[in-house]
Design a protein around this motif. Structure first.
Motif, mmCIF file in Angstrom:
data_model
loop_
_atom_site.group_PDB
_atom_site.id
_atom_site.type_symbol
_atom_site.label_atom_id
_atom_site.label_comp_id
_atom_site.label_asym_id
_atom_site.label_seq_id
_atom_site.Cartn_x
_atom_site.Cartn_y
_atom_site.Cartn_z
ATOM 1 N N ASP A 35 35.286 33.021 -28.428
ATOM 2 C CA ASP A 35 34.832 33.756 -27.310
ATOM 3 C C ASP A 35 33.479 33.335 -26.374
ATOM 4 O O ASP A 35 33.312 33.551 -25.366
ATOM 5 N N ALA A 36 32.661 32.610 -27.100
ATOM 6 C CA ALA A 36 31.447 32.114 -26.367
ATOM 7 C C ALA A 36 31.276 30.534 -26.369
ATOM 8 O O ALA A 36 30.274 30.323 -25.396
ATOM 9 N N VAL A 37 31.909 29.733 -26.956
ATOM 10 C CA VAL A 37 31.918 28.259 -27.010
ATOM 11 C C VAL A 37 33.013 27.473 -26.997
ATOM 12 O O VAL A 37 34.111 28.047 -27.297
ATOM 13 N N LEU A 38 32.878 26.497 -26.211
ATOM 14 C CA LEU A 38 34.220 25.511 -26.462
ATOM 15 C C LEU A 38 33.320 24.116 -26.581
ATOM 16 O O LEU A 38 32.429 23.869 -26.245
ATOM 17 N N GLY A 39 34.534 23.028 -27.107
ATOM 18 C CA GLY A 39 34.154 22.016 -27.206
ATOM 19 C C GLY A 39 34.926 21.105 -27.739
ATOM 20 O O GLY A 39 36.300 21.164 -27.698
ATOM 21 N N ARG A 60 36.179 10.528 -19.817
ATOM 22 C CA ARG A 60 37.623 10.541 -19.582
ATOM 23 C C ARG A 60 38.194 11.475 -20.364
ATOM 24 O O ARG A 60 39.085 12.440 -19.473
ATOM 25 N N ILE A 61 37.541 12.245 -21.191
ATOM 26 C CA ILE A 61 38.310 13.489 -21.798
ATOM 27 C C ILE A 61 37.870 14.620 -20.892
ATOM 28 O O ILE A 61 38.720 15.555 -20.739
ATOM 29 N N PHE A 62 36.477 14.537 -20.532
ATOM 30 C CA PHE A 62 36.345 15.924 -19.393
ATOM 31 C C PHE A 62 37.210 15.758 -18.283
ATOM 32 O O PHE A 62 37.396 16.687 -17.664
ATOM 33 N N TRP A 77 29.228 26.843 -19.771
ATOM 34 C CA TRP A 77 27.443 26.564 -20.025
ATOM 35 C C TRP A 77 27.273 26.339 -21.403
ATOM 36 O O TRP A 77 26.221 26.071 -21.627
ATOM 37 N N ASN A 78 28.258 26.532 -22.253
ATOM 38 C CA ASN A 78 28.002 26.568 -23.671
ATOM 39 C C ASN A 78 29.122 25.681 -24.198
ATOM 40 O O ASN A 78 29.628 25.718 -25.055
ATOM 41 N N VAL A 105 22.793 16.713 -20.333
ATOM 42 C CA VAL A 105 23.584 16.526 -19.097
ATOM 43 C C VAL A 105 25.078 17.013 -19.368
ATOM 44 O O VAL A 105 25.708 16.251 -20.138
ATOM 45 N N GLY A 106 25.790 17.945 -18.668
ATOM 46 C CA GLY A 106 27.123 18.316 -18.866
ATOM 47 C C GLY A 106 27.199 19.225 -20.149
ATOM 48 O O GLY A 106 27.914 20.191 -19.891
ATOM 49 N N THR A 107 27.174 18.805 -21.128
ATOM 50 C CA THR A 107 27.194 19.383 -22.534
ATOM 51 C C THR A 107 26.230 19.449 -23.373
ATOM 52 O O THR A 107 25.150 18.472 -23.320
#
Length: 178
Positions: A35-39, A60-62, A77-78, A105-107
């Motif tokens: 619910d709050a994080v992805l990665g 490339r993955i992004f 943002w998380n 930066v970015g993540t």
């Protein structure tokens, strides 16, 4: 490398994340989200290759996952990028891995070398996992603790409070002390 991905997958599933494995040109990529994080979790053959190629591969993955990142809205943002290798890094490599983690930066980033077993994977993923052990507190004599911490107050007032005296009685004890 696949073993690390599988161990990370299990830790994240146990931690309440939805996970999905996809393939990149350089190997499997584990996508995770709650619910709050992805990665993303990426594995490398060794720390040297990780240091050399992490930016290129993550970009490339992004790019491939840009629509999912946009749909994530505030979760973007998380976002985390987890970079792991089973081979230990030397002193200099480990210092440089710390530099990757400081690059926000970015993540947010987690970069670890020497991730050999499930315990190492768990340690690497600790910032993403809920606290699993509740603190153990010894029994406490609350009355004695209150007496110990209220040495600045009149003793009669503290004893009245501890004996559940009425509010009026406590006010009277406070006024008598003035």
């Amino acid at each position: 490398m696949t073993d690390i991905i599988e161990m990370a997958k299990q830790q994240l599933v146990d931690g309440g994340y939805s996970v999905k494995t996809t393939d990149d040109n350089d190997g499997p990529v584990l996508l995770f989200e709650n619910d709050a994080v992805l990665g993303f979790v990426l594995c490398f053959p060794d720390a040297g290759i990780m240091l050399e190629r992490w930016k290129e591969i993550s970009q490339r993955i992004f790019t491939c996952e840009q629509f999912a990142l946009r749909r994530a809205e505030s979760k973007a943002w998380n976002a985390y990028l987890v970079l792991l290798t089973s081979t230990p890094g030397d002193y200099g490599e480990n210092i440089m891995l710390g530099g990757i983690e400081e690059d926000l930066v970015g993540t947010r980033k987690i970069a670890r070398a020497g991730v050999a077993d499930a315990g190492d994977v768990c340690s690497a993923l600790l910032p993403l996992l809920a606290i699993r052990n509740a603190p153990r507190l010894n029994a406490l004599d609350m009355s004695a603790e209150i007496r110990l911490r209220t040495t600045e107050l009149p003793r009669d007032l503290v004893e009245g409070f501890l004996s559940s005296a009425s509010e009026g009685t406590l006010i009277q004890l406070l006024e008598e002390d003035k």
